[in-house]
Design a protein around this motif. Structure first.
Motif, PDB file in Angstrom:
ATOM      1  N   ILE A   1      -8.725 -39.854 -23.202  1.00 52.53           N
ATOM      2  CA  ILE A   1      -9.661 -39.709 -23.437  1.00 52.53           C
ATOM      3  C   ILE A   1     -10.814 -38.930 -23.609  1.00 52.53           C
ATOM      4  CG2 ILE A   1     -11.801 -40.980 -21.717  1.00 52.53           C
ATOM      5  CD1 ILE A   1     -12.543 -42.625 -23.735  1.00 52.53           C
ATOM      6  N   HIS A   2     -10.102 -38.049 -22.357  1.00 50.40           N
ATOM      7  CA  HIS A   2     -11.342 -37.004 -22.645  1.00 50.40           C
ATOM      8  C   HIS A   2     -10.586 -35.396 -24.142  1.00 50.40           C
ATOM      9  CE1 HIS A   2     -12.446 -38.274 -18.170  1.00 50.40           C
ATOM     10  NE2 HIS A   2     -13.175 -38.002 -19.483  1.00 50.40           N
ATOM     11  N   TRP A   3      -9.150 -35.699 -24.784  1.00 53.61           N
ATOM     12  CA  TRP A   3      -8.623 -34.788 -25.412  1.00 53.61           C
ATOM     13  C   TRP A   3      -9.486 -35.124 -26.606  1.00 53.61           C
ATOM     14  CZ3 TRP A   3      -2.693 -36.278 -24.309  1.00 53.61           C
ATOM     15  CH2 TRP A   3      -2.754 -35.789 -23.029  1.00 53.61           C
ATOM     16  N   GLY A   4     -10.636 -35.874 -26.466  1.00 55.25           N
ATOM     17  CA  GLY A   4     -10.933 -36.340 -28.562  1.00 55.25           C
ATOM     18  C   GLY A   4     -12.524 -35.937 -27.935  1.00 55.25           C
ATOM     19  N   VAL A   5     -12.850 -35.744 -26.690  1.00 54.85           N
ATOM     20  CA  VAL A   5     -14.255 -34.973 -26.395  1.00 54.85           C
ATOM     21  C   VAL A   5     -14.636 -34.000 -28.282  1.00 54.85           C
ATOM     22  CG1 VAL A   5     -13.455 -33.110 -25.307  1.00 54.85           C
ATOM     23  CG2 VAL A   5     -16.191 -34.263 -24.837  1.00 54.85           C
ATOM     24  N   ASP A   6     -15.636 -34.064 -28.646  1.00 56.79           N
ATOM     25  CA  ASP A   6     -16.507 -33.658 -29.848  1.00 56.79           C
ATOM     26  C   ASP A   6     -17.147 -31.903 -28.643  1.00 56.79           C
ATOM     27  OD1 ASP A   6     -16.470 -31.698 -32.035  1.00 56.79           O
ATOM     28  OD2 ASP A   6     -18.231 -33.464 -32.991  1.00 56.79           O
ATOM     29  N   ASP A   7     -15.920 -30.960 -28.455  1.00 56.11           N
ATOM     30  CA  ASP A   7     -16.632 -29.943 -27.751  1.00 56.11           C
ATOM     31  C   ASP A   7     -16.072 -28.570 -28.361  1.00 56.11           C
ATOM     32  OD1 ASP A   7     -18.655 -29.209 -25.247  1.00 56.11           O
ATOM     33  OD2 ASP A   7     -16.289 -27.566 -26.007  1.00 56.11           O
ATOM     34  N   PRO A   8     -16.260 -27.543 -29.196  1.00 56.81           N
ATOM     35  CA  PRO A   8     -15.343 -26.168 -28.970  1.00 56.81           C
ATOM     36  C   PRO A   8     -14.226 -25.657 -28.391  1.00 56.81           C
ATOM     37  CG  PRO A   8     -17.590 -25.276 -28.905  1.00 56.81           C
ATOM     38  CD  PRO A   8     -17.619 -27.089 -28.914  1.00 56.81           C
ATOM     39  N   TYR A   9     -14.939 -25.540 -26.774  1.00 56.61           N
ATOM     40  CA  TYR A   9     -13.880 -25.287 -25.879  1.00 56.61           C
ATOM     41  C   TYR A   9     -13.045 -26.822 -25.412  1.00 56.61           C
ATOM     42  CZ  TYR A   9     -16.662 -21.542 -24.243  1.00 56.61           C
ATOM     43  OH  TYR A   9     -17.344 -20.584 -23.769  1.00 56.61           O
ATOM     44  N   ASN A  10     -12.531 -27.685 -26.286  1.00 60.29           N
ATOM     45  CA  ASN A  10     -11.209 -28.630 -26.136  1.00 60.29           C
ATOM     46  C   ASN A  10      -9.868 -28.237 -27.163  1.00 60.29           C
ATOM     47  OD1 ASN A  10     -10.036 -30.754 -25.696  1.00 60.29           O
ATOM     48  ND2 ASN A  10     -11.276 -32.087 -26.920  1.00 60.29           N
ATOM     49  N   THR A  11      -9.393 -27.725 -26.417  1.00 58.22           N
ATOM     50  CA  THR A  11      -8.258 -27.032 -26.830  1.00 58.22           C
ATOM     51  C   THR A  11      -7.674 -28.168 -27.646  1.00 58.22           C
ATOM     52  OG1 THR A  11      -7.082 -26.996 -25.146  1.00 58.22           O
ATOM     53  CG2 THR A  11      -8.390 -24.973 -25.803  1.00 58.22           C
ATOM     54  N   TYR A  12      -7.896 -29.296 -27.740  1.00 62.82           N
ATOM     55  CA  TYR A  12      -6.849 -30.437 -28.056  1.00 62.82           C
ATOM     56  C   TYR A  12      -6.988 -31.035 -29.028  1.00 62.82           C
ATOM     57  CZ  TYR A  12      -4.165 -31.636 -24.028  1.00 62.82           C
ATOM     58  OH  TYR A  12      -3.177 -31.614 -22.777  1.00 62.82           O
ATOM     59  N   ARG A  13      -8.536 -30.371 -29.503  1.00 57.29           N
ATOM     60  CA  ARG A  13      -8.892 -30.831 -30.527  1.00 57.29           C
ATOM     61  C   ARG A  13      -9.231 -29.639 -31.316  1.00 57.29           C
ATOM     62  NH1 ARG A  13     -14.097 -35.202 -31.825  1.00 57.29           N
ATOM     63  NH2 ARG A  13     -14.405 -35.613 -33.747  1.00 57.29           N
ATOM     64  N   TYR A  14      -9.713 -28.334 -30.951  1.00 54.64           N
ATOM     65  CA  TYR A  14     -10.067 -27.530 -31.877  1.00 54.64           C
ATOM     66  C   TYR A  14      -8.702 -26.012 -31.554  1.00 54.64           C
ATOM     67  CZ  TYR A  14     -14.771 -28.594 -32.990  1.00 54.64           C
ATOM     68  OH  TYR A  14     -15.875 -29.739 -32.978  1.00 54.64           O
ATOM     69  N   PRO A  15      -8.548 -25.650 -32.847  1.00 55.53           N
ATOM     70  CA  PRO A  15      -7.994 -24.810 -32.707  1.00 55.53           C
ATOM     71  C   PRO A  15      -8.262 -23.070 -32.241  1.00 55.53           C
ATOM     72  CG  PRO A  15      -8.124 -25.101 -35.218  1.00 55.53           C
ATOM     73  CD  PRO A  15      -9.673 -25.820 -34.084  1.00 55.53           C
ATOM     74  N   GLY A  16      -7.153 -22.739 -32.355  1.00 54.84           N
ATOM     75  CA  GLY A  16      -6.904 -21.248 -31.403  1.00 54.84           C
ATOM     76  C   GLY A  16      -7.963 -21.102 -30.158  1.00 54.84           C
ATOM     77  N   LEU A  17      -7.956 -20.481 -29.322  1.00 60.71           N
ATOM     78  CA  LEU A  17      -8.858 -19.991 -28.070  1.00 60.71           C
ATOM     79  C   LEU A  17      -9.991 -20.306 -28.002  1.00 60.71           C
ATOM     80  CD1 LEU A  17      -7.602 -16.104 -27.930  1.00 60.71           C
ATOM     81  CD2 LEU A  17      -6.910 -17.939 -26.022  1.00 60.71           C
ATOM     82  N   PRO A  18     -10.686 -20.736 -27.077  1.00 53.89           N
ATOM     83  CA  PRO A  18     -11.479 -21.574 -26.414  1.00 53.89           C
ATOM     84  C   PRO A  18     -12.848 -19.947 -26.897  1.00 53.89           C
ATOM     85  CG  PRO A  18     -10.693 -21.207 -24.184  1.00 53.89           C
ATOM     86  CD  PRO A  18      -9.816 -20.850 -25.615  1.00 53.89           C
ATOM     87  N   PRO A  19     -13.824 -20.127 -27.345  1.00 51.94           N
ATOM     88  CA  PRO A  19     -14.646 -19.701 -27.539  1.00 51.94           C
ATOM     89  C   PRO A  19     -15.537 -18.823 -26.896  1.00 51.94           C
ATOM     90  CG  PRO A  19     -15.853 -21.446 -27.494  1.00 51.94           C
ATOM     91  CD  PRO A  19     -14.554 -22.040 -27.123  1.00 51.94           C
ATOM     92  N   GLY A  20     -14.758 -18.864 -25.275  1.00 53.00           N
ATOM     93  CA  GLY A  20     -14.313 -17.426 -24.383  1.00 53.00           C
ATOM     94  C   GLY A  20     -13.710 -17.780 -22.836  1.00 53.00           C
ATOM     95  N   PRO A  21     -13.862 -16.821 -22.035  1.00 52.83           N
ATOM     96  CA  PRO A  21     -12.928 -17.230 -20.576  1.00 52.83           C
ATOM     97  C   PRO A  21     -13.983 -18.153 -20.123  1.00 52.83           C
ATOM     98  CG  PRO A  21     -14.110 -15.013 -20.810  1.00 52.83           C
ATOM     99  CD  PRO A  21     -14.580 -15.619 -21.798  1.00 52.83           C
ATOM    100  N   ILE A  22     -13.375 -19.470 -19.460  1.00 56.39           N
ATOM    101  CA  ILE A  22     -13.369 -20.463 -19.060  1.00 56.39           C
ATOM    102  C   ILE A  22     -13.375 -20.637 -17.485  1.00 56.39           C
ATOM    103  CG2 ILE A  22     -12.440 -22.391 -20.272  1.00 56.39           C
ATOM    104  CD1 ILE A  22     -10.259 -22.949 -18.942  1.00 56.39           C
ATOM    105  N   ASN A  23     -13.203 -19.217 -16.799  1.00 57.44           N
ATOM    106  CA  ASN A  23     -13.695 -18.910 -15.541  1.00 57.44           C
ATOM    107  C   ASN A  23     -13.217 -16.773 -15.180  1.00 57.44           C
ATOM    108  OD1 ASN A  23     -10.694 -17.650 -15.117  1.00 57.44           O
ATOM    109  ND2 ASN A  23      -9.836 -20.273 -14.818  1.00 57.44           N
ATOM    110  N   SER A  24     -13.378 -16.894 -13.844  1.00 58.35           N
ATOM    111  CA  SER A  24     -12.978 -15.309 -13.879  1.00 58.35           C
ATOM    112  C   SER A  24     -11.917 -14.971 -13.387  1.00 58.35           C
ATOM    113  CB  SER A  24     -14.167 -14.781 -12.613  1.00 58.35           C
ATOM    114  OG  SER A  24     -15.048 -14.587 -13.087  1.00 58.35           O
ATOM    115  N   PRO A  25     -10.990 -14.441 -14.108  1.00 62.51           N
ATOM    116  CA  PRO A  25      -9.409 -14.693 -13.868  1.00 62.51           C
ATOM    117  C   PRO A  25      -9.026 -13.182 -12.882  1.00 62.51           C
ATOM    118  CG  PRO A  25      -9.753 -13.668 -16.508  1.00 62.51           C
ATOM    119  CD  PRO A  25     -10.754 -13.880 -16.027  1.00 62.51           C
TER     120      PRO A  25
END
Length: 334
Positions: free
Chosen positions: A262-286
């Protein structure tokens, strides 16, 4: 009194004075002190005479005058270094002074783990006694520290480089943060110097590296995972990266420790199941390996991957292959 007698008497008095002076210097600088364990902090910019007065108050220096004389003779262009110091019982004043001149302050070791996000970095640094979480949260917004290199960054997420650091006790939050960002700059420069022309902007590369860091810790897979995401980007496919969904839930305060469909449908720009392309920025320190993989992804035809029963991942070129690999993974968990 005969001249020879006068000369002898003067010489004797000089020797006696020298002996007294030597005894005073020894007692003031070389005799072990009577204090127990002492911790002091020398603030930046504190004048030398005030440092000597501080040592005297703490029982580490019997005579500030002797301390001043020693500094004039033995400092050799060195200056007292600010910071936090601990001295054991019976420390000799001369050893105390030499330690301050050498700047041998108490140190803190902190290890920032690969894949740590800003909240995790704040927790690790706070636990080490460097700043507090409020201060680190504020530092996470200091994009001016990276703006010249990553002008589109909206935070320092991704730029507190994971490594082991050795800080002087008492270091401020900003000074420590600058060390972490400077380490990122160094590693980034080393990894991009000899790399071929990049497939994207630096900020996009770091963002991809954070996805790679979150997806696998297997060294031989990082480049392949980066290649999968780059293939999907070029084809206009959704990335469908679970760690980006988890990140969005954490940012929203909705993460409970378990990712559900159900979380795949969350309306958030970091959700790459819903929004195309890369997320708005890094999600951690690589870390370095993830950065290297994102800078130069493997070239292949894979579009999918899923966890494999024996560890690592199974990579597939078609959705049918991927579905079979998913079924194998699901059966292994029963």
């Amino acid at each position: 009194m005969k001249p020879r007698t006068v000369i002898a008497l003067v010489a004797l008095l000089a020797l006696a004075a020298a002996a007294v002076a030597a005894g005073w210097i020894w007692a003031s600088l070389y005799r072990p002190g009577d204090s127990g364990s002492v911790e002091i902090e020398v603030p930046a910019g504190l004048p030398g005479h005030e440092v000597l007065a501080l040592l005297h108050r703490e029982g580490l220096l019997p005579s500030p005058v002797a301390g001043r004389l020693y500094l004039r003779v033995a400092a050799r262009d060195r200056a007292i270094r600010f910071g936090r110091y601990r001295f054991g019982p019976g420390s000799r004043p001369v050893d105390v002074l030499e330690r301050l001149l050498d700047g041998r302050v108490e140190m803190i070791s902190v290890t920032i783990v690969e894949g740590s996000d800003l909240a995790a970095v704040a927790e690790q640094m706070t636990a080490a006694g460097i700043g507090d979480e409020t201060a680190w949260t504020a530092m996470g917004e200091r994009v001016d520290l990276i703006a010249d290199l990553m002008p589109t960054a909206s935070s320092l997420e991704g730029f507190f480089f994971p490594d082991t650091y050795h800080f002087a006790e008492g270091i401020g939050t900003e000074a420590a943060a600058r060390h972490l960002v400077d380490r990122f700059r160094t590693v980034w420069g080393e990894e991009t110097e000899a790399a071929p022309e990049s497939w994207g902007a630096p900020f996009e590369v770091v963002t991809l590296a954070s996805l790679v860091e979150a997806e696998t810790g297997v060294s031989g897979e990082r480049g392949r995972v980066a290649g999968v995401y780059l293939n999907r980007l070029r084809r206009g496919m959704l990335l469908q990266c679970d760690p980006t969904v988890i990140y969005s839930l954490k940012q929203r305060g909705e993460w409970t420790g378990r990712l559900l469909r159900i979380h795949w449908g969350v309306d958030d720009p970091y959700n790459t199941y819903r929004y195309p392309g890369l997320p708005p920025g890094p999600i951690n320190s690589p870390g370095r390996a993830a950065l290297r993989a994102a800078i130069s992804p493997d070239e292949h035809g894979y579009l999918y991957f899923v966890a494999a029963p024996g560890g690592g991942h199974t990579f597939s070129r078609t959705l049918a292959e991927h579905n079979r690999a998913v079924a194998v993974w699901q059966r292994s968990r029963r």
